[in-house]
Scaffold this motif. Structure first.
Motif, PDB file in Angstrom:
ATOM      1  N   ASP A 173      39.539  37.946  43.302  1.00 40.23           N
ATOM      2  CA  ASP A 173      39.835  39.298  44.072  1.00 40.23           C
ATOM      3  C   ASP A 173      40.169  40.444  43.457  1.00 40.23           C
ATOM      4  O   ASP A 173      40.367  40.368  42.254  1.00 40.23           O
ATOM      5  CB  ASP A 173      40.708  38.536  45.273  1.00 40.23           C
ATOM      6  N   LYS A 174      40.138  41.580  44.155  1.00 47.28           N
ATOM      7  CA  LYS A 174      40.459  42.960  43.682  1.00 47.28           C
ATOM      8  C   LYS A 174      41.647  42.901  42.816  1.00 47.28           C
ATOM      9  O   LYS A 174      41.873  43.422  41.853  1.00 47.28           O
ATOM     10  CB  LYS A 174      40.423  44.063  44.748  1.00 47.28           C
ATOM     11  N   GLU A 175      42.773  42.312  43.326  1.00 46.80           N
ATOM     12  CA  GLU A 175      44.147  42.147  42.677  1.00 46.80           C
ATOM     13  C   GLU A 175      43.815  41.335  41.470  1.00 46.80           C
ATOM     14  O   GLU A 175      44.539  41.902  40.342  1.00 46.80           O
ATOM     15  CB  GLU A 175      44.992  41.692  43.634  1.00 46.80           C
ATOM     16  N   ASP A 206      42.057  43.464  39.095  1.00 49.02           N
ATOM     17  CA  ASP A 206      42.661  44.667  38.541  1.00 49.02           C
ATOM     18  C   ASP A 206      43.822  44.319  37.394  1.00 49.02           C
ATOM     19  O   ASP A 206      43.743  44.929  36.494  1.00 49.02           O
ATOM     20  CB  ASP A 206      43.701  45.370  39.877  1.00 49.02           C
ATOM     21  N   TYR A 265      35.858  50.232  39.656  1.00 48.10           N
ATOM     22  CA  TYR A 265      36.369  51.278  40.511  1.00 48.10           C
ATOM     23  C   TYR A 265      35.255  51.721  41.505  1.00 48.10           C
ATOM     24  O   TYR A 265      35.443  52.438  42.497  1.00 48.10           O
ATOM     25  CB  TYR A 265      36.867  52.534  39.642  1.00 48.10           C
ATOM     26  N   GLN A 293      33.363  50.011  43.079  1.00 47.77           N
ATOM     27  CA  GLN A 293      33.705  48.966  44.321  1.00 47.77           C
ATOM     28  C   GLN A 293      34.539  49.443  45.321  1.00 47.77           C
ATOM     29  O   GLN A 293      34.329  49.321  46.597  1.00 47.77           O
ATOM     30  CB  GLN A 293      34.212  47.672  43.983  1.00 47.77           C
ATOM     31  N   SER A 294      35.588  50.305  44.748  1.00 46.01           N
ATOM     32  CA  SER A 294      36.639  50.954  45.862  1.00 46.01           C
ATOM     33  C   SER A 294      36.377  52.286  46.025  1.00 46.01           C
ATOM     34  O   SER A 294      37.178  53.097  46.488  1.00 46.01           O
ATOM     35  CB  SER A 294      38.082  50.632  45.185  1.00 46.01           C
ATOM     36  N   GLN A 332      36.494  54.963  44.056  1.00 42.65           N
ATOM     37  CA  GLN A 332      37.389  55.769  43.413  1.00 42.65           C
ATOM     38  C   GLN A 332      36.558  56.664  42.499  1.00 42.65           C
ATOM     39  O   GLN A 332      36.719  56.479  41.261  1.00 42.65           O
ATOM     40  CB  GLN A 332      38.321  54.982  42.719  1.00 42.65           C
TER      41      GLN A 332
END
Length: 277
Positions: A50-52, A55, A93, A95-96, A98
């Protein structure tokens, strides 16, 4: 599967140290092997965390890799790994959406890859052909051509012969696009010699050579035509500019002459009136 492999790397670092990065890129990352393996997993596999979690993992790798810089500053493989990690960060980044962070990491990737290539000219351990194949996409034209040529000089990184000859064509095309026509012609001659030495003069690869050679001639002719047109345009512009300058000179001279005539005429009228009085 990718998640399972990633967990396997975390739980069995000794096994990972002996295989992942080295198997993927045919190089050793001594001194930062565990981190290089984790970067390699992100680069080679579709990691489904997952993203968290991603990260945290990527941020951890950023800090760890930066910590090795003092001891690895002259190691081309280290800077290759830094570039690979920056590419992974850009993908994360992306993916989101940014965009600023994506651009920032792409710029860092190119800078790290350039450093790796510069150091590789003299320092060891040297980068593999596979490393150059990985680095070349997205680089500025000159660096990309250098990466292609170096990959070629190191035997190519493809699993089949077709890739190697296509690499020759890519190198010729990149030089031609940069208008380095003499170098492009030497690359054509090299490809022709290698085909002859390997007894492949009558193979399908000959058509690839002919295509490459034709593109060099076409691009060179187009560039010469463009330069000739540019010189003619410059000549016409200079001629027109000279004509305008000459016209302005005579116009100013005529205006001054006319002004002088007017002044003399006014002075004549003034003197005539004065005498009549």
């Amino acid at each position: 599967m990718a998640r399972l492999l990633l967990v396997f790397v975390f739980l069995f670092p000794c096994y990972a140290a002996a295989s992942v990065f080295e198997d993927a890129y045919s190089m050793s990352a001594r001194g930062f092997t565990r981190e290089a393996n984790r970067v390699a997993f992100y680069a080679k596999e579709e990691v489904r965390l997952d993203k968290e979690q991603q990260d945290k993992e990527l941020s951890y790798l950023t800090v760890k890799l930066a910590g090795f810089e003092t001891g690895q500053v002259n190691n081309p493989v280290y800077w290759f790994v830094r570039g690979l990690h920056a590419r992974n960060m850009a993908s994360f980044y992306q993916q989101s959406a940014q965009k600023d962070r994506v651009a920032e990491n792409i710029e860092a990737k190119n800078k790290y890859y350039q450093t790796a290539m510069e150091l590789d000219k003299s320092a060891q351990p040297h980068l593999s052909a596979t490393a150059y194949a990985v680095m070349k996409p997205g680089l500025p034209d000159e660096l990309k051509q250098y990466a292609i040529e170096t990959e070629l000089n190191r035997g190519g990184s493809g699993e089949n012969e077709s890739y190697y000859w296509y690499l020759h064509w890519s190198n010729i095309n990149a030089l031609s696009q940069q208008k380095r026509f003499d170098e492009a012609q030497r690359a054509v001659d090299r490809m022709q010699k290698e085909l002859r030495d390997k007894g492949l003069e009558d193979s399908a690869y000959l058509s690839l050579l002919k295509k490459a050679e034709a593109e060099v001639v076409e691009n060179k002719t187009r560039d010469q035509t463009k330069n000739k047109a540019s010189r003619l345009q410059k000549h016409d512009d200079e001629k027109t500019s000279g004509f305008i300058a000459e016209y302005i000179f005579y116009l100013v001279w005529f205006a001054m002459f006319l002004a002088a005539v007017v002044v003399i005429f006014i002075y004549y009228l003034y003197e005539k009136k004065r005498k009549e009085k």
